[in-house]
Design a protein around this motif. Sequence first.
Motif, PDB file in Angstrom:
ATOM      1  N   GLU A   9      37.092 101.683 124.636  1.00  0.00           N
ATOM      2  CA  GLU A   9      36.782 100.256 124.573  1.00  0.00           C
ATOM      3  C   GLU A   9      36.757  99.619 125.960  1.00  0.00           C
ATOM      4  O   GLU A   9      35.861  98.824 126.280  1.00  0.00           O
ATOM      5  N   THR A  10      37.735  99.965 126.790  1.00  0.00           N
ATOM      6  CA  THR A  10      37.760  99.407 128.150  1.00  0.00           C
ATOM      7  C   THR A  10      36.602  99.948 128.976  1.00  0.00           C
ATOM      8  O   THR A  10      35.996  99.217 129.768  1.00  0.00           O
ATOM      9  N   ALA A  11      36.277 101.225 128.789  1.00  0.00           N
ATOM     10  CA  ALA A  11      35.141 101.814 129.504  1.00  0.00           C
ATOM     11  C   ALA A  11      33.828 101.153 129.086  1.00  0.00           C
ATOM     12  O   ALA A  11      32.921 100.984 129.908  1.00  0.00           O
ATOM     13  N   ALA A  12      33.723 100.769 127.815  1.00  0.00           N
ATOM     14  CA  ALA A  12      32.513 100.087 127.347  1.00  0.00           C
ATOM     15  C   ALA A  12      32.346  98.739 128.053  1.00  0.00           C
ATOM     16  O   ALA A  12      31.234  98.353 128.438  1.00  0.00           O
ATOM     17  N   PRO A  46      21.589 106.971 125.110  1.00  0.00           N
ATOM     18  CA  PRO A  46      22.010 108.090 124.250  1.00  0.00           C
ATOM     19  C   PRO A  46      23.346 108.702 124.684  1.00  0.00           C
ATOM     20  O   PRO A  46      24.154 109.086 123.839  1.00  0.00           O
ATOM     21  N   LEU A  47      23.581 108.761 125.989  1.00  0.00           N
ATOM     22  CA  LEU A  47      24.817 109.363 126.480  1.00  0.00           C
ATOM     23  C   LEU A  47      26.038 108.529 126.095  1.00  0.00           C
ATOM     24  O   LEU A  47      27.136 109.069 125.902  1.00  0.00           O
ATOM     25  N   LEU A  74      31.537 107.287 124.228  1.00  0.00           N
ATOM     26  CA  LEU A  74      32.321 106.170 123.708  1.00  0.00           C
ATOM     27  C   LEU A  74      32.456 106.151 122.197  1.00  0.00           C
ATOM     28  O   LEU A  74      33.309 105.443 121.658  1.00  0.00           O
ATOM     29  N   GLY A  75      31.586 106.906 121.511  1.00  0.00           N
ATOM     30  CA  GLY A  75      31.566 106.820 120.060  1.00  0.00           C
ATOM     31  C   GLY A  75      30.772 105.610 119.617  1.00  0.00           C
ATOM     32  O   GLY A  75      30.593 104.647 120.379  1.00  0.00           O
ATOM     33  N   PRO A  76      30.289 105.588 118.373  1.00  0.00           N
ATOM     34  CA  PRO A  76      29.431 104.485 117.892  1.00  0.00           C
ATOM     35  C   PRO A  76      30.109 103.130 117.954  1.00  0.00           C
ATOM     36  O   PRO A  76      29.488 102.129 118.319  1.00  0.00           O
ATOM     37  N   ILE A  79      33.827 108.107 132.660  1.00  0.00           N
ATOM     38  CA  ILE A  79      32.835 107.529 131.758  1.00  0.00           C
ATOM     39  C   ILE A  79      31.792 106.725 132.535  1.00  0.00           C
ATOM     40  O   ILE A  79      30.587 106.836 132.285  1.00  0.00           O
ATOM     41  N   ALA A  80      32.245 105.909 133.496  1.00  0.00           N
ATOM     42  CA  ALA A  80      31.308 105.095 134.284  1.00  0.00           C
ATOM     43  C   ALA A  80      30.354 105.968 135.081  1.00  0.00           C
ATOM     44  O   ALA A  80      29.174 105.633 135.236  1.00  0.00           O
TER      45      ALA A  80
END
Length: 433
Positions: free
Chosen positions: A151-154, A169-170, A175-177, A339-340
């Motif tokens: 969530e924080t990465a999103a 797509p990545l 992160l998951g849907p 993730i970033a």
Amino acid sequence: MVTANGGINQQRVAVCNIVVVARLLNAALVIPKFMLSDVWTDASQFGDIYQEEHFMEYLSPDIRIVKELPKELQSLDLEEIGSVLTDIEVMKEAKPDFYMTHILPILLKNRVIHFVGFGNRLAFDPLPFELQRLRCRCNFHALNFVPRIQETAALLVRRLRGSGSYVAPLDLHLLGPKSSSLILDKKSDSPVQEEATSSSSSKYLALHLRFEIDMVAHSLCYFGGGETEQKELDSYRQKHFPSLSTLTKKKKFRSADVLRTEGLCPLTPEEAVLMLAALGFNRETRVFVAGANIYGGSKRLAVLTSLYPNLVTKEKLLTESELQPFKNFSSQLAALDFIACAAADAFAMTDSGSQLSSLVSGYRIYYGGGKMPTIRPNKRRLSDILLKNSTIEWNVFERRVRKAIRQTKHVFARPNGRSVYRYPRCKECMCHA
């Protein structure tokens, strides 16, 4: 059982390796534990970073994973009965035969084995097809970050993309849907973040500037800081790399100049700036720098920010309250960087040997469909360009750098003996037939 050492990336490799070893030995695996390192100073355990239930369920067709030892084994003194094995007792890149010959008898006798400090203790070749495939499945599918990190990465990715936010797509794999949908939801952004991102491009470049003090000290290179730098790095080596420090006093090593000409020194922020500028990244480029503890601090980063005013870090884009849950947990902060970097439109590394760069580039190959460019410099070629020209015209420098990078940008099938995490293009990893 395994207690993995190092930072998050070394631990990830250790987890994938121990999964394969457990399958090889036909043994159940206890959820891995992570060692507290005096370098990383992070007490995070597996469940603080990865989804335990998903890990256990996804790999259930391959191995049995349990959360703790059976009660009848918990009271055993594993060291006393010879069931504790350290890195000293397991050779690097050990082949399956080593485990069958030396480890299996101990397991059969004592019913339990505990690998302590387990890292790169399993060879990439020769390895049976199914075991190599399991290694890939673990790395690219079984190790999902916990929702709090996702969530924080999103939020971080959304603010990096700014007004042009979109779900790539990545993102779904990283992160998951549920969490990836946050990339499009701007309701929780503060006015500060909205102002910082509203005029920015939807594309960004991620740069892993591997120039932390541990890398700098271990390289034995010189970076222009005079006697103060040499004393500081010597002191760090004595504390964190005592065997290397002892060797430097007993054995004559190659000089710092020779190390640099051979491409064995990490690129400095100054050299990274020259490389990016020569490749055509202009002042408008949004640059995300992974990691925060650059050796030399803000003074060293000043050369980057002067040329790239849109340079940001996670500390700049996330609020203090958003970062607070991760403070003092370097591995969890590194997960945000992972993730970033993996989600970036372009990813540039300054040291191709670093674990984060290797894992990120492999992830982008595996899920990127050939559309996720990675800039992997040949440091020997770059040092030749940077050191052997006291004066050089910019257009000549630009042409030579682009040629050097162009020759390293191709994605090859995995060479024999090389990491499947970095080079997943092999039939064991990417063939779905």
